[in-house]
Design an enzyme around this catalytic site. Structure first.
Site, PDB file in Angstrom:
ATOM      1  N   GLN A 135       0.802  -1.224  -0.035  1.00 14.18           N
ATOM      2  CA  GLN A 135       0.087  -0.095   0.151  1.00 14.18           C
ATOM      3  C   GLN A 135       0.845   1.409  -0.145  1.00 14.18           C
ATOM      4  OE1 GLN A 135      -2.555   0.145   3.324  1.00 14.18           O
ATOM      5  NE2 GLN A 135      -1.675   2.098   3.730  1.00 14.18           N
ATOM      6  N   SER A 138       2.152   6.639   2.445  1.00 15.08           N
ATOM      7  CA  SER A 138       2.818   7.504   3.127  1.00 15.08           C
ATOM      8  C   SER A 138       3.960   8.192   2.366  1.00 15.08           C
ATOM      9  CB  SER A 138       3.672   7.009   4.427  1.00 15.08           C
ATOM     10  OG  SER A 138       2.860   6.546   5.204  1.00 15.08           O
ATOM     11  N   SER A 170       5.581  -0.933   3.633  1.00 19.14           N
ATOM     12  CA  SER A 170       5.809  -2.257   4.363  1.00 19.14           C
ATOM     13  C   SER A 170       5.831  -3.249   2.959  1.00 19.14           C
ATOM     14  CB  SER A 170       4.683  -2.852   5.183  1.00 19.14           C
ATOM     15  OG  SER A 170       4.553  -1.791   6.052  1.00 19.14           O
ATOM     16  N   GLU A 253      -8.565  -1.644   7.507  1.00 17.05           N
ATOM     17  CA  GLU A 253      -7.611  -1.884   8.569  1.00 17.05           C
ATOM     18  C   GLU A 253      -7.890  -2.239   9.898  1.00 17.05           C
ATOM     19  OE1 GLU A 253      -4.470   1.219   8.761  1.00 17.05           O
ATOM     20  OE2 GLU A 253      -2.807  -0.091   9.498  1.00 17.05           O
ATOM     21  N   GLU A 380      -0.524   9.679  18.865  1.00 18.79           N
ATOM     22  CA  GLU A 380      -1.321  11.101  18.901  1.00 18.79           C
ATOM     23  C   GLU A 380      -2.365  10.962  17.910  1.00 18.79           C
ATOM     24  OE1 GLU A 380       2.261  10.704  18.720  1.00 18.79           O
ATOM     25  OE2 GLU A 380       2.453  10.959  20.938  1.00 18.79           O
TER      26      GLU A 380
END
Lengths: 413, 375
Positions: A135, A138, A170, A253, A380
């Site tokens: 995927q 990022s 990944s 996910e 966060e």
């Protein structure tokens, strides 16, 4: 309130257990059971090959991707059956790690947005582990801020031309296909100018560079795109609707629940049960017991939170944002548990790898742990999700929300 | 598998919440908090009429005979409402001790009276500082009378009877402890109210001077009965704590949405959001551990001792965490007498001690986990 299987579930469990008993690669069972948290390796075998062989075997017998429809290579099982399977598969389930992103996110996104002929072509080999998917979300400029990505897709006849860079992908180094989020219109606010595609990772112009992590391992990659061509029929969803497509991916996910969340607690409890300190067994030390008890209730709290989620799922409820707590709690817990285990080792705790206590098990855990707290959303971001979507608190102020993407400042000071 | 309460049980929860919202407003709690009544008698009567006091007491003893899952549901609502009544002492401790060890005659005498709201009971275990241990029991029983002092005794000043832990042997080991039933309105009993962290649930010192007592359970079995009672009460209290945690979290959340500072709702500041998110996390973990405790309690599972300790620790931590940070979210207003935050803060911290402190339960949990691993 009960933990009992109903008759169908009991029958499913018995069938699964029998099949796993007869077919699982038992020679690796012990090694898998003792493998370090967050990283599964085999000493004398290539983990990828072992994993692929096990997945193929499952697929041939109808045990792959249990919750997927049969026509795409799945079994059409209920959520509870999927959980029962995970319980029965036990340590062999660790072999599925390289397929998690493909099975948990890419597959469902393809099912929701791809053309029918693509689904029939691409999904069965994904289910059987013959093809691995990654995927590509990022970017260096957009980690938590996924919609801040800069990889460009420009229309050229029936194709799109891709230029840019992804990071933290990944498994890109062994993936066959990827789902890619790009910017197709920089003149509109950032969430509105995105478009999603899938592509062959062997396409000309795709370059994968593994990233060496703090732990020394290389699970992630940078991926560079230089004039990569993707045909328009490999677009997922509408042009400009990429954000909604990616949200579907990320929602999936969360639904990958049921597997026990790794917390490091069983490892620490086992360690303290046999460890001798200067003044007696560690497990009889008041301070050690207090630490253990505090982590024990976190670990059991997560376990039973997941049971509650499974119960809700079996009644047809969708997994919600409350499932974010598993990653949030387990992530920092692994880090704290590893730190504490090394503290118990004293000065000797600095020695890692095969030279270290327990073959460096906790040292490896310590070095991998920071990644767990970042990947798939930082602590966060998880807290923001809980605060905003569960508790209904206001969203963070986003000064770039209504600004055209190409007018957003890119540097501080 | 169904790891949730049933629809009927959820309906009971809604019913209890509606009842308590009406009859147990913060204003009503304040009557007791301000020392104008030792407990809310109207509410107590109402709880009896609703069948909540005897929800887990068998029908043959005047209860509803529903079961312990139903009692867990009620307990959560009692905690949510911060109810100023001797519910936990009477229902979790005294009634459970009677159910476990009472003779037919003792059950017939006391259980219907509990279910109907006529009798308030309690457990007199502690003798000053410290956690539950056979060694700490100094009060003696001989020739059918008790001599010694118990404190603190929860709701001791309003209770009609007490289950009292007494020493019946010389050594003070667990085989020397026995339980007794004492009518607190009879002679030889002196009761003194004590100032305490949470005035909505009184604490007392009870002095026994040749007070008449009848054995509850066999001589020398007292400690093993007590451990069972404490485990069962730990699960039930955990549900009260979960209810209190949720309410404290809600209060903090509502205030964060309401209060404006620096031109924004304070709930839009990440520091405040993250504090509330962490409160939610601890409350959720406590709820899940408590559900496991509820399952073990209701099925009398072999896992009960471990599940009870986990529920106890988790729920104690969550309630303390939520109650203190609720005050923090409220800022200066949070620690005024006028705002309700301190009622939950008091309750959270008093409840953290009542069945033995965290360190006691941590020890229990680890011992029980070791035993399981060894088995």
């Amino acid at each position: 309130m009960n933990f009992d299987d109903n008759p169908q579930e009991a029958e499913f469990r018995a069938t699964a257990r029998t099949w796993i008993g007869a077919n699982a690669p038992k020679q690796y069972e012990d090694e898998l059971r003792k493998s370090s948290l967050g990283r599964t390796q085999l000493k004398n075998a290539n983990i990828l090959e072992v994993a692929k062989a096990w997945q193929k075997r499952k697929a041939d017998a109808g045990w792959a991707c249990l919750h997927w429809p049969k026509e795409y290579g799945g079994r059409g099982s209920s959520p509870i059956e999927r959980v029962i399977w995970q319980q029965e598969e036990g340590p062999f389930g660790l072999l599925s790690r390289m397929f998690i992103i493909g099975h948990g996110m890419c597959g469902p996104t393809m099912m929701a947005f791809a053309r029918e002929e693509h689904k029939r072509t691409y999904l069965p080999p994904l289910a059987s582990g013959e093809k691995i998917w990654c995927q590509l979300f990022s970017e260096p400029a957009g980690g938590s801020d996924v919609a801040g990505l800069r990889t460009r897709a420009e229309k050229d006849g029936d194709d799109w031309i891709i230029n840019g860079q992804k990071i933290w992908t990944s498994g890109a180094h062994y993936s066959d296909y990827g789902i890619l989020l790009t910017r197709t219109d920089p003149t509109v606010p950032k969430h509105k100018g995105l478009t999603t595609f899938f592509l062959d990772m062997k396409s000309p112009g795709v370059e994968v560079r593994p990233i060496k992590q703090a732990s020394g391992a290389s699970d992630f990659n940078e991926v560079y795109f230089t004039n990569v061509r993707i045909p328009d029929h490999q677009r997922l969803g509408e042009v400009g609707d990429g954000w909604n497509v990616s949200l579907t991916t990320l929602m999936n996910e969360r639904s990958a629940i049921g597997a026990a969340v790794a917390t490091g607690f069983p490892e620490l409890f086992e360690y303290c049960s046999s460890l001798m300190l200067d003044d007696g067994p560690a497990i009889e030390d008041r301070a050690v017991r207090s630490k253990l008890a505090n982590w024990a209730v976190k670990a059991s709290g997560l376990k039973y939170t997941s049971m509650r989620a499974i119960s809700a799922l079996s009644k047809g409820e969708r997994p919600g944002p409350e499932n974010s707590i598993g990653k949030l709690v387990a992530g920092s817990m692994i880090q704290d548990v590893a730190t504490y285990a090394l503290d118990l080792q004293g000065a000797g705790g600095v020695v890692s790898g095969e030279d270290g206590e327990l073959a460096g098990r906790f040292q490896a855990m310590l070095l991998r742990a920071p990644g767990t707290r970042v990947e798939g959303g930082t602590d966060e971001i998880m807290r923001n999700i809980i605060a905003e979507r569960v508790l209904g608190l206001p969203g963070d102020i986003r000064v770039d929300k209504d600004v055209p993407f190409n007018k957003i400042p890119t540097k501080g000071r | 598998m169904n790891f949730d309460f049933s629809d009927d049980q959820k309906q009971l929860r809604d019913q209890a919440r509606k009842f308590l919202t009406e009859k147990c407003s913060p204003k009503a709690v304040r009557v007791v908090l301000d020392g104008k009544a030792p407990y809310d008698k109207e509410l107590w009567k109402g709880l009896a009429e609703m069948g909540f006091l005897g929800v887990a007491i068998p029908e043959e003893f005047g209860g509803a005979g529903a079961g312990h899952l139903e009692l867990c549901v009620i307990a959560e609502e009692m905690g949510r409402a911060n109810a100023p009544v001797p519910f936990s002492s009477t229902v979790y401790l005294a009634a459970e001790a009677l159910l476990i060890a009472g003779s037919e005659a003792q059950k017939k005498k006391w259980l219907p009276a509990i279910a109907s709201g006529e009798a308030i009971g309690t457990l007199a275990l502690f003798e000053g500082k410290g956690n539950p241990s056979p060694e700490s029991v100094k009060l003696t029983a001989a020739n059918g009378v008790l001599n010694g002092v118990k404190k603190p005794v929860a709701d001791g000043a309003v209770a009609d009877f007490a289950v009292v832990a007494a020493r019946t042997g010389a050594s003070g080991r667990d085989g020397d402890i026995s339980l007794f039933l004492v009518d607190l309105k009879a002679g030889g009993v002196e009761v003194k109210s004590l100032a305490n962290l949470d005035p909505t649930r009184g604490q007392a010192e009870i002095t026994f001077k040749d007070a008449k007592a009848e054995p509850l359970g066999a001589t020398g079995e007292g400690w093993s009965i007590l451990i069972q009672v404490l485990d069962r009460a730990a699960v039930l209290c955990a549900f009260e704590q979960v209810g209190g945690s949720d309410r404290a979290l809600e209060m903090g959340r509502d205030y964060a949405l309401d209060r404006i500072a620096f031109g924004r709702q304070i709930g839009s500041f990440q520091a405040v959001k993250h504090m509330l998110a962490d409160m939610y996390v601890s409350a959720t973990l406590a709820r899940s551990n408590s559900y496991y405790g509820a399952w073990a309690l209701s099925t009398n599972a072999a896992e009960l001792p471990e599940a009870a300790a986990a529920a106890r620790i988790s729920a104690t931590q969550a309630f303390q965490h939520c109650a203190k940070n609720n005050i923090q979210v409220h800022g200066g207003m949070g620690f005024t007498w006028e705002f309700d935050c301190h009622m939950y803060y008091r309750r959270a911290n008093a409840m953290a001690l009542g069945l033995g402190s965290l360190s006691y339960w941590e020890d229990q949990l680890i011992d029980r986990m070791r035993k399981k691993n060894a088995a």
